[in-house]
Design a protein around this motif. Structure first.
Motif, PDB file in Angstrom:
ATOM      1  N   SER A  80       0.792  -1.278   0.030  1.00  0.00           N
ATOM      2  CA  SER A  80      -0.139  -0.246  -0.037  1.00  0.00           C
ATOM      3  C   SER A  80       0.815   1.166  -0.017  1.00  0.00           C
ATOM      4  CB  SER A  80      -0.759   0.153   1.265  1.00  0.00           C
ATOM      5  OG  SER A  80      -0.391  -0.126   2.542  1.00  0.00           O
ATOM      6  N   ALA A  81       2.149   1.127   0.585  1.00  0.00           N
ATOM      7  CA  ALA A  81       2.913   2.293   0.672  1.00  0.00           C
ATOM      8  C   ALA A  81       3.529   2.880  -0.709  1.00  0.00           C
ATOM      9  CB  ALA A  81       4.062   1.993   1.677  1.00  0.00           C
ATOM     10  N   ILE A  82       3.650   1.990  -1.433  1.00  0.00           N
ATOM     11  CA  ILE A  82       3.919   2.233  -2.928  1.00  0.00           C
ATOM     12  C   ILE A  82       3.256   1.940  -4.087  1.00  0.00           C
ATOM     13  CG2 ILE A  82       6.267   2.011  -2.149  1.00  0.00           C
ATOM     14  CD1 ILE A  82       6.331  -0.947  -3.545  1.00  0.00           C
ATOM     15  N   HIS A  83       1.623   2.037  -3.603  1.00  0.00           N
ATOM     16  CA  HIS A  83       0.855   1.657  -4.643  1.00  0.00           C
ATOM     17  C   HIS A  83       0.793   2.665  -6.013  1.00  0.00           C
ATOM     18  CE1 HIS A  83      -2.987   0.023  -6.096  1.00  0.00           C
ATOM     19  NE2 HIS A  83      -3.590   1.652  -6.277  1.00  0.00           N
ATOM     20  N   ALA A  84       1.126   3.914  -5.798  1.00  0.00           N
ATOM     21  CA  ALA A  84       1.215   4.573  -6.951  1.00  0.00           C
ATOM     22  C   ALA A  84       2.573   4.636  -7.669  1.00  0.00           C
ATOM     23  CB  ALA A  84       0.536   5.895  -6.738  1.00  0.00           C
ATOM     24  N   ALA A  85       3.315   4.027  -7.202  1.00  0.00           N
ATOM     25  CA  ALA A  85       5.032   4.204  -7.498  1.00  0.00           C
ATOM     26  C   ALA A  85       5.060   3.654  -8.769  1.00  0.00           C
ATOM     27  CB  ALA A  85       5.908   3.606  -6.509  1.00  0.00           C
ATOM     28  N   LEU A  94       7.365   1.724  -9.687  1.00  0.00           N
ATOM     29  CA  LEU A  94       7.899   0.493  -9.645  1.00  0.00           C
ATOM     30  C   LEU A  94       6.822  -0.414  -9.670  1.00  0.00           C
ATOM     31  CD1 LEU A  94      10.096  -1.910  -8.500  1.00  0.00           C
ATOM     32  CD2 LEU A  94       9.614  -0.994  -6.145  1.00  0.00           C
ATOM     33  N   VAL A  95       5.784  -0.085  -8.815  1.00  0.00           N
ATOM     34  CA  VAL A  95       4.618  -1.130  -8.849  1.00  0.00           C
ATOM     35  C   VAL A  95       3.995  -1.108 -10.140  1.00  0.00           C
ATOM     36  CG1 VAL A  95       2.336  -1.500  -7.921  1.00  0.00           C
ATOM     37  CG2 VAL A  95       4.165  -0.703  -6.452  1.00  0.00           C
ATOM     38  N   VAL A 147      12.888  -4.303 -13.941  1.00  0.00           N
ATOM     39  CA  VAL A 147      12.199  -3.274 -13.653  1.00  0.00           C
ATOM     40  C   VAL A 147      12.838  -2.585 -12.190  1.00  0.00           C
ATOM     41  CG1 VAL A 147       9.990  -2.663 -12.399  1.00  0.00           C
ATOM     42  CG2 VAL A 147       9.947  -4.297 -14.260  1.00  0.00           C
ATOM     43  N   ILE A 148      13.401  -3.556 -11.234  1.00  0.00           N
ATOM     44  CA  ILE A 148      13.834  -2.867 -10.058  1.00  0.00           C
ATOM     45  C   ILE A 148      15.100  -2.062 -10.176  1.00  0.00           C
ATOM     46  CG2 ILE A 148      14.895  -3.590  -7.632  1.00  0.00           C
ATOM     47  CD1 ILE A 148      12.715  -5.950  -7.985  1.00  0.00           C
ATOM     48  N   PHE A 149      15.859  -2.669 -11.243  1.00  0.00           N
ATOM     49  CA  PHE A 149      17.423  -2.006 -11.469  1.00  0.00           C
ATOM     50  C   PHE A 149      17.159  -0.597 -11.728  1.00  0.00           C
ATOM     51  CE2 PHE A 149      20.677  -1.226 -14.870  1.00  0.00           C
ATOM     52  CZ  PHE A 149      21.506  -0.823 -14.140  1.00  0.00           C
ATOM     53  N   PRO A 150      16.326  -0.018 -12.778  1.00  0.00           N
ATOM     54  CA  PRO A 150      16.231   1.281 -12.981  1.00  0.00           C
ATOM     55  C   PRO A 150      15.596   2.059 -11.849  1.00  0.00           C
ATOM     56  CG  PRO A 150      15.350   0.112 -14.859  1.00  0.00           C
ATOM     57  CD  PRO A 150      15.664  -0.706 -13.741  1.00  0.00           C
ATOM     58  N   HIS A 151      14.721   1.664 -11.022  1.00  0.00           N
ATOM     59  CA  HIS A 151      14.142   1.969 -10.044  1.00  0.00           C
ATOM     60  C   HIS A 151      15.088   2.532  -8.894  1.00  0.00           C
ATOM     61  CE1 HIS A 151      10.888   2.890  -7.149  1.00  0.00           C
ATOM     62  NE2 HIS A 151      11.586   2.391  -6.414  1.00  0.00           N
ATOM     63  N   LEU A 152      15.713   1.433  -8.400  1.00  0.00           N
ATOM     64  CA  LEU A 152      17.053   1.892  -7.513  1.00  0.00           C
ATOM     65  C   LEU A 152      18.030   2.744  -7.986  1.00  0.00           C
ATOM     66  CD1 LEU A 152      17.524  -2.075  -6.183  1.00  0.00           C
ATOM     67  CD2 LEU A 152      15.930  -0.161  -5.267  1.00  0.00           C
ATOM     68  N   ALA A 153      18.576   2.659  -9.053  1.00  0.00           N
ATOM     69  CA  ALA A 153      19.473   3.610  -9.834  1.00  0.00           C
ATOM     70  C   ALA A 153      18.891   4.995  -9.668  1.00  0.00           C
ATOM     71  CB  ALA A 153      19.546   3.183 -11.433  1.00  0.00           C
ATOM     72  N   LEU A 171      14.410  -1.405  -1.841  1.00  0.00           N
ATOM     73  CA  LEU A 171      14.829  -2.821  -1.941  1.00  0.00           C
ATOM     74  C   LEU A 171      13.741  -3.732  -1.362  1.00  0.00           C
ATOM     75  CD1 LEU A 171      16.420  -4.988  -3.196  1.00  0.00           C
ATOM     76  CD2 LEU A 171      18.019  -4.934  -1.339  1.00  0.00           C
ATOM     77  N   ARG A 172      13.611  -3.203  -0.050  1.00  0.00           N
ATOM     78  CA  ARG A 172      12.267  -4.120   0.658  1.00  0.00           C
ATOM     79  C   ARG A 172      11.106  -4.318   0.229  1.00  0.00           C
ATOM     80  NH1 ARG A 172      14.934  -2.183   6.685  1.00  0.00           N
ATOM     81  NH2 ARG A 172      16.641  -3.880   6.730  1.00  0.00           N
ATOM     82  N   LYS A 173      10.693  -2.848  -0.144  1.00  0.00           N
ATOM     83  CA  LYS A 173       9.286  -2.806  -0.781  1.00  0.00           C
ATOM     84  C   LYS A 173       9.200  -3.642  -2.165  1.00  0.00           C
ATOM     85  CE  LYS A 173       8.794   1.702   1.214  1.00  0.00           C
ATOM     86  NZ  LYS A 173       8.738   3.224   0.801  1.00  0.00           N
ATOM     87  N   ALA A 174      10.371  -3.628  -2.953  1.00  0.00           N
ATOM     88  CA  ALA A 174      10.241  -3.976  -4.396  1.00  0.00           C
ATOM     89  C   ALA A 174      10.130  -5.662  -4.060  1.00  0.00           C
ATOM     90  CB  ALA A 174      11.387  -3.733  -4.993  1.00  0.00           C
TER      91      ALA A 174
END
Length: 424
Positions: free
Chosen positions: A9-14, A16-17, A275-281, A292-295
């Motif tokens: 729920s914390a990253i619903h609109a992110a 990443l999701v 997906v996660i690599f560009p987000h964390l970058a 990272l934990r959320k992803a």
């Protein structure tokens, strides 16, 4: 479960999701088409035909990994002002790399024919070398889309190519039930990816644009290539090990079980890394561990139910969907389905290491996991196919799960000290 719901729920609109949902939806659509194709193919060909196709496709995948030399990853991590010159250089490097890999694949085909007297497999491998001529015109565009977090676009392109591959396989198997009918669609679907990648990006080669130094790609290149080669060995050399120890018929059963089990979720696992690599970058250094934990939580919430359904329902859907001829493959499908979970853990941790500018750490972990998985497979194959599948999954879990737990808990030095350093 409460913590998992909180993360989601914390990253619903992110972004990443949205990226994970896009790839998850694309994978679901692809899965439906792939299962339908596998249903028809399984009823039209024998395990021996599957085995012949598996040999050519496994060698193709092993050789193709040589094209993954970290060029695109460098574009994703580039500063805005250096991006045009990097793209100009990357375009030329993509062409150079793909042509070299095509030559290597032709050489492997020659060895198959001259040394091992495998004329049909050699011919199929030689024809598949044409795939490398379709890749370079769209590679810069696809990595720029990843850099811009346009993951829905990337997912749509990948899904369209994969579904075209499956539909072409069905069409060819119906009129020509042979190993060629399983192999040729890889080539026929390649231009679809290229056309879509170019149509979804405004970037075009500008010969007047100055090129950056090749040294800009030097740090990522060897490590990414090493990681990809080890991953390819883990995911494709297993077929060669099974064929060598247990024979072609067992290889055909294993190849079917791999595609019906782990093959269904494997593309989503790989997509999580994309997906996660560009987000964390793009994340701030102080936020990387939390992101990272959320992803990890979001991806696991999407993957775990699919894996559970595959494993628990396999005894019911295998005879119903694929026919009684493949009932013997049911326990192998169950075990290989479960292997998706440690693979997912390794994929997410690998994305974090790449984003931190430390791809060497990912290479090291992948080396241990590949050795453990293939070692477990080979040892288990000495007893039988069931133990081979168990050994493969156990080897992955022994390395990737502890690595993921260390990273997610913050005990990993590399992740605690992440810094978004540009200009590698």
């Amino acid at each position: 479960m409460t913590a998992l719901r909180h993360h989601i729920s914390a990253i619903h609109a992110a972004p990443l999701v949205r990226g994970l949902v896009a790839f998850g939806s694309a994978e679901a659509a692809t899965r439906v088409v792939r299962l339908g194709a596998l249903l028809i193919v399984a009823r039209r060909v024998t395990p021996e035909i599957f085995g012949a196709a598996a040999l050519a496709l496994s060698l193709f995948e092993l050789v193709r990994v040589l094209a993954n030399v970290g060029i695109g990853q460098r574009l994703i991590l580039a500063k805005r002002e250096e991006l045009p010159a990097l793209c100009r250089r990357a375009h030329g490097l993509f062409w150079m790399t793909c042509l070299c890999v095509a030559a290597i694949q032709l050489a492997v085909a020659g060895v198959l024919y001259a040394v091992f007297d495998l004329g049909e497999a050699a011919a199929m491998l030689a024809v598949l070398s044409l795939v490398y001529f379709a890749m370079p015109p769209g590679l810069v565009q696809i990595f720029l889309a990843m850099r811009e977090n346009r993951m829905a676009t990337v997912a749509r392109i990948s899904a369209t190519q994969n579904m075209a591959d499956s539909l072409l396989t069905v069409a060819l198997v119906i009129v020509w039930p042979s190993a060629w009918a399983i192999v040729l669609p890889k080539l026929l679907a390649a231009p679809i990816w290229t056309i879509m990648a170019r149509n979804n990006s405004s970037w075009r080669l500008d010969a007047a644009m100055p090129k950056t130094s090749i040294r800009e790609f030097a740090v990522f290149g060897p490590s990414i290539l090493g990681t990809e080669m080890l991953g390819a060995a883990r995911l494709h050399a297993d077929k060669l090990v099974i064929g060598a120890i247990l024979g072609t018929e067992a290889l055909g059963i294993y190849y079917f079980a791999f595609n019906a089990g782990l093959g269904i979720t494997q593309s989503f696992v790989a997509a999580c890394n994309l997906v996660i690599f560009p987000h964390l970058a793009k994340a701030k250094a102080s936020h990387v561990l939390a992101e990272l934990r959320k992803a990890f939580a979001v991806g696991l919430a999407m993957l775990a139910p699919v894996v559970a359904a595959q494993a628990l329902l396999a005894p019911f859907y295998v005879p119903l969907v694929f026919g009684k001829n493949w009932v013997a493959a049911t326990p192998y499908i169950v075990m290989l389905s479960c292997a998706a979970l440690p693979l997912y853990a390794g994929s997410v941790v690998g994305a974090a290491y790449r984003a931190s500018g430390r791809p060497q750490a990912e290479t090291l972990i992948t080396a241990f996991a590949s050795a453990a998985a293939l070692g477990g497979l080979a040892v288990g194959a000495g007893t039988g196919l069931a133990w081979a599948c168990f050994g493969y999954g156990a080897g992955l879990a022994a390395i990737f799960i502890p690595a993921a737990l260390a990273s997610l808990s913050g005990r990993s030095t590399n992740l605690r000290l992440i810094a978004r350093t540009k200009g590698y």
